[in-house]
Design a protein around this motif. Structure first.
Motif, PDB file in Angstrom:
ATOM      1  N   LEU A  16     -22.510  43.056 -68.756  1.00  0.00           N
ATOM      2  CA  LEU A  16     -22.819  44.485 -68.679  1.00  0.00           C
ATOM      3  C   LEU A  16     -24.321  44.716 -68.566  1.00  0.00           C
ATOM      4  O   LEU A  16     -24.784  45.505 -67.749  1.00  0.00           O
ATOM      5  CB  LEU A  16     -22.287  45.206 -69.922  1.00  0.00           C
ATOM      6  CG  LEU A  16     -20.797  45.531 -69.974  1.00  0.00           C
ATOM      7  CD1 LEU A  16     -20.420  46.019 -71.353  1.00  0.00           C
ATOM      8  CD2 LEU A  16     -20.440  46.570 -68.930  1.00  0.00           C
ATOM      9  N   VAL A  17     -25.091  44.018 -69.412  1.00  0.00           N
ATOM     10  CA  VAL A  17     -26.548  44.170 -69.399  1.00  0.00           C
ATOM     11  C   VAL A  17     -27.101  43.807 -68.025  1.00  0.00           C
ATOM     12  O   VAL A  17     -27.937  44.522 -67.464  1.00  0.00           O
ATOM     13  CB  VAL A  17     -27.194  43.302 -70.496  1.00  0.00           C
ATOM     14  CG1 VAL A  17     -28.719  43.329 -70.370  1.00  0.00           C
ATOM     15  CG2 VAL A  17     -26.784  43.791 -71.881  1.00  0.00           C
ATOM     16  N   LEU A  73     -30.987  41.673 -76.747  1.00  0.00           N
ATOM     17  CA  LEU A  73     -29.899  41.527 -77.709  1.00  0.00           C
ATOM     18  C   LEU A  73     -29.778  40.057 -78.085  1.00  0.00           C
ATOM     19  O   LEU A  73     -30.000  39.183 -77.245  1.00  0.00           O
ATOM     20  CB  LEU A  73     -28.574  42.015 -77.116  1.00  0.00           C
ATOM     21  CG  LEU A  73     -28.420  43.519 -76.887  1.00  0.00           C
ATOM     22  CD1 LEU A  73     -27.128  43.813 -76.137  1.00  0.00           C
ATOM     23  CD2 LEU A  73     -28.437  44.280 -78.205  1.00  0.00           C
ATOM     24  N   PRO A  74     -29.442  39.761 -79.338  1.00  0.00           N
ATOM     25  CA  PRO A  74     -29.257  38.356 -79.728  1.00  0.00           C
ATOM     26  C   PRO A  74     -28.091  37.730 -78.978  1.00  0.00           C
ATOM     27  O   PRO A  74     -27.198  38.428 -78.487  1.00  0.00           O
ATOM     28  CB  PRO A  74     -28.979  38.444 -81.237  1.00  0.00           C
ATOM     29  CG  PRO A  74     -28.498  39.839 -81.464  1.00  0.00           C
ATOM     30  CD  PRO A  74     -29.193  40.689 -80.444  1.00  0.00           C
ATOM     31  N   LYS A  75     -28.118  36.399 -78.910  1.00  0.00           N
ATOM     32  CA  LYS A  75     -27.104  35.677 -78.138  1.00  0.00           C
ATOM     33  C   LYS A  75     -25.691  35.989 -78.613  1.00  0.00           C
ATOM     34  O   LYS A  75     -24.771  36.148 -77.801  1.00  0.00           O
ATOM     35  CB  LYS A  75     -27.367  34.166 -78.234  1.00  0.00           C
ATOM     36  CG  LYS A  75     -26.539  33.330 -77.275  1.00  0.00           C
ATOM     37  CD  LYS A  75     -26.899  33.626 -75.828  1.00  0.00           C
ATOM     38  CE  LYS A  75     -26.098  32.733 -74.879  1.00  0.00           C
ATOM     39  NZ  LYS A  75     -26.386  33.049 -73.461  1.00  0.00           N
ATOM     40  N   TRP A  76     -25.510  36.118 -79.947  1.00  0.00           N
ATOM     41  CA  TRP A  76     -24.165  36.380 -80.463  1.00  0.00           C
ATOM     42  C   TRP A  76     -23.655  37.733 -79.981  1.00  0.00           C
ATOM     43  O   TRP A  76     -22.458  37.904 -79.739  1.00  0.00           O
ATOM     44  CB  TRP A  76     -24.126  36.297 -81.986  1.00  0.00           C
ATOM     45  CG  TRP A  76     -25.012  37.280 -82.691  1.00  0.00           C
ATOM     46  CD1 TRP A  76     -26.275  37.070 -83.159  1.00  0.00           C
ATOM     47  CD2 TRP A  76     -24.703  38.651 -83.021  1.00  0.00           C
ATOM     48  NE1 TRP A  76     -26.781  38.201 -83.743  1.00  0.00           N
ATOM     49  CE2 TRP A  76     -25.843  39.181 -83.678  1.00  0.00           C
ATOM     50  CE3 TRP A  76     -23.580  39.457 -82.814  1.00  0.00           C
ATOM     51  CZ2 TRP A  76     -25.882  40.500 -84.134  1.00  0.00           C
ATOM     52  CZ3 TRP A  76     -23.623  40.769 -83.272  1.00  0.00           C
ATOM     53  CH2 TRP A  76     -24.764  41.276 -83.923  1.00  0.00           C
ATOM     54  N   ALA A  77     -24.570  38.704 -79.844  1.00  0.00           N
ATOM     55  CA  ALA A  77     -24.153  40.018 -79.351  1.00  0.00           C
ATOM     56  C   ALA A  77     -23.831  39.960 -77.863  1.00  0.00           C
ATOM     57  O   ALA A  77     -22.853  40.551 -77.397  1.00  0.00           O
ATOM     58  CB  ALA A  77     -25.240  41.053 -79.618  1.00  0.00           C
ATOM     59  N   MET A 103     -26.381  51.431 -70.779  1.00  0.00           N
ATOM     60  CA  MET A 103     -25.649  50.554 -71.685  1.00  0.00           C
ATOM     61  C   MET A 103     -25.021  51.335 -72.836  1.00  0.00           C
ATOM     62  O   MET A 103     -23.863  51.102 -73.203  1.00  0.00           O
ATOM     63  CB  MET A 103     -26.584  49.476 -72.241  1.00  0.00           C
ATOM     64  CG  MET A 103     -26.851  48.345 -71.257  1.00  0.00           C
ATOM     65  SD  MET A 103     -25.339  47.509 -70.736  1.00  0.00           S
ATOM     66  CE  MET A 103     -24.666  47.002 -72.308  1.00  0.00           C
ATOM     67  N   ILE A 104     -25.771  52.259 -73.428  1.00  0.00           N
ATOM     68  CA  ILE A 104     -25.220  53.064 -74.523  1.00  0.00           C
ATOM     69  C   ILE A 104     -24.077  53.931 -74.004  1.00  0.00           C
ATOM     70  O   ILE A 104     -23.065  54.121 -74.685  1.00  0.00           O
ATOM     71  CB  ILE A 104     -26.325  53.917 -75.182  1.00  0.00           C
ATOM     72  CG1 ILE A 104     -27.324  53.009 -75.901  1.00  0.00           C
ATOM     73  CG2 ILE A 104     -25.722  54.914 -76.178  1.00  0.00           C
ATOM     74  CD1 ILE A 104     -28.542  53.735 -76.453  1.00  0.00           C
ATOM     75  N   LEU A 105     -24.204  54.416 -72.778  1.00  0.00           N
ATOM     76  CA  LEU A 105     -23.153  55.256 -72.200  1.00  0.00           C
ATOM     77  C   LEU A 105     -21.846  54.481 -72.024  1.00  0.00           C
ATOM     78  O   LEU A 105     -20.785  54.938 -72.468  1.00  0.00           O
ATOM     79  CB  LEU A 105     -23.617  55.829 -70.857  1.00  0.00           C
ATOM     80  CG  LEU A 105     -22.608  56.688 -70.100  1.00  0.00           C
ATOM     81  CD1 LEU A 105     -22.107  57.838 -70.968  1.00  0.00           C
ATOM     82  CD2 LEU A 105     -23.215  57.224 -68.812  1.00  0.00           C
ATOM     83  N   LEU A 131     -28.413  48.334 -82.196  1.00  0.00           N
ATOM     84  CA  LEU A 131     -29.558  47.493 -81.831  1.00  0.00           C
ATOM     85  C   LEU A 131     -30.340  48.099 -80.668  1.00  0.00           C
ATOM     86  O   LEU A 131     -31.577  48.175 -80.706  1.00  0.00           O
ATOM     87  CB  LEU A 131     -29.066  46.090 -81.460  1.00  0.00           C
ATOM     88  CG  LEU A 131     -28.484  45.255 -82.599  1.00  0.00           C
ATOM     89  CD1 LEU A 131     -27.913  43.947 -82.055  1.00  0.00           C
ATOM     90  CD2 LEU A 131     -29.552  44.950 -83.650  1.00  0.00           C
ATOM     91  N   MET A 132     -29.638  48.568 -79.636  1.00  0.00           N
ATOM     92  CA  MET A 132     -30.327  49.133 -78.477  1.00  0.00           C
ATOM     93  C   MET A 132     -31.000  50.460 -78.819  1.00  0.00           C
ATOM     94  O   MET A 132     -32.088  50.763 -78.307  1.00  0.00           O
ATOM     95  CB  MET A 132     -29.336  49.307 -77.329  1.00  0.00           C
ATOM     96  CG  MET A 132     -28.960  47.997 -76.666  1.00  0.00           C
ATOM     97  SD  MET A 132     -27.929  48.202 -75.199  1.00  0.00           S
ATOM     98  CE  MET A 132     -26.382  48.710 -75.946  1.00  0.00           C
TER      99      MET A 132
END
Length: 211
Positions: free
Chosen positions: A33-34, A85-89, A45-47, A71-72
């Motif tokens: 997505l990013v 964003l961290p890798k886990w996210a 992204m928030i949308l 986070l964003m």
């Protein structure tokens, strides 16, 4: 700017979210997505995450969307230029068939709203306004993740309006987000008031029984 990012910026938001559902990969990762939204960044992204969060999910499913939104939104509030964003996210994922089904339900509304938005009231979409909007979005995402009956809809709608405002630089959308946030606050107050009164009644009833 890389060529792929330039192409992403030329495509309509609605076209991008439709194209994300066409891959054969059964999982849609947040990392994809990013990358898909490129330089559109925080608003887009928030949308999309807020729209997905408005769909029905199993218990705890909202947190999958709330955490990256938080986070964003913090990054937006602190004036970062690009999403980190961290890798886990980034590895968080949802089923692509579920994504396609959800997108098909909201696409008509997305295209309609997309056609209505445009840059206006610039002081509501500047750097200072983005900081305030980012902090409000953090609070809304936290509320959205709480197990409150119907409590995820209002913050989700407010997040959608704020995200549209950021993405399209539309101050009217920001104002609608503020209105939805006020409605969310009123709803939470009424819920709290109801729970408080019920607790008081139960306490009084138990006191009379055991007095």
């Amino acid at each position: 700017m890389p060529a792929s990012d330039s192409q992403n910026d030329l495509r309509r938001f609605s076209d991008v979210i439709e194209e994300l559902g066409r891959s054969d990969d059964p999982k849609l990762k947040l990392e994809e997505l990013v990358a898909a939204f490129g330089e559109r960044g925080f608003g887009a992204m928030i949308l999309i995450l807020s729209l997905l969060a408005l769909l029905p999910w199993p218990p705890g499913g909202k947190a999958v969307f709330a955490v990256p939104i938080i986070l964003m939104s913090l990054e937006l509030a602190f004036q970062r230029d690009a999403i980190w964003l961290p890798k886990w996210a980034l590895n968080a994922s949802i089923s692509r068939p579920a994504y396609r089904a959800g997108v098909s339900r909201i696409m008509k509304a997305v295209r309609y709203v997309e056609n209505l938005t445009r840059p206006r009231i610039p002081f509501l979409t500047g750097d200072i306004a983005d900081t305030v909007t980012g902090l409000i979005c953090v609070i809304l995402a936290l509320i959205m993740a709480l197990p409150i009956p119907f409590g995820d809809a209002l913050p989700g709608i407010a997040l959608v309006f704020f995200a549209l405002g950021m993405m399209q630089r539309d101050g009217i959308a920001i104002l609608l987000g503020a209105l939805a946030t006020s409605a969310c606050g009123l709803y939470l107050f009424l819920i709290w008031r109801t729970v408080f009164e019920i607790t008081q009644h139960i306490g009084g009833w138990l006191a009379r029984i055991f007095h």
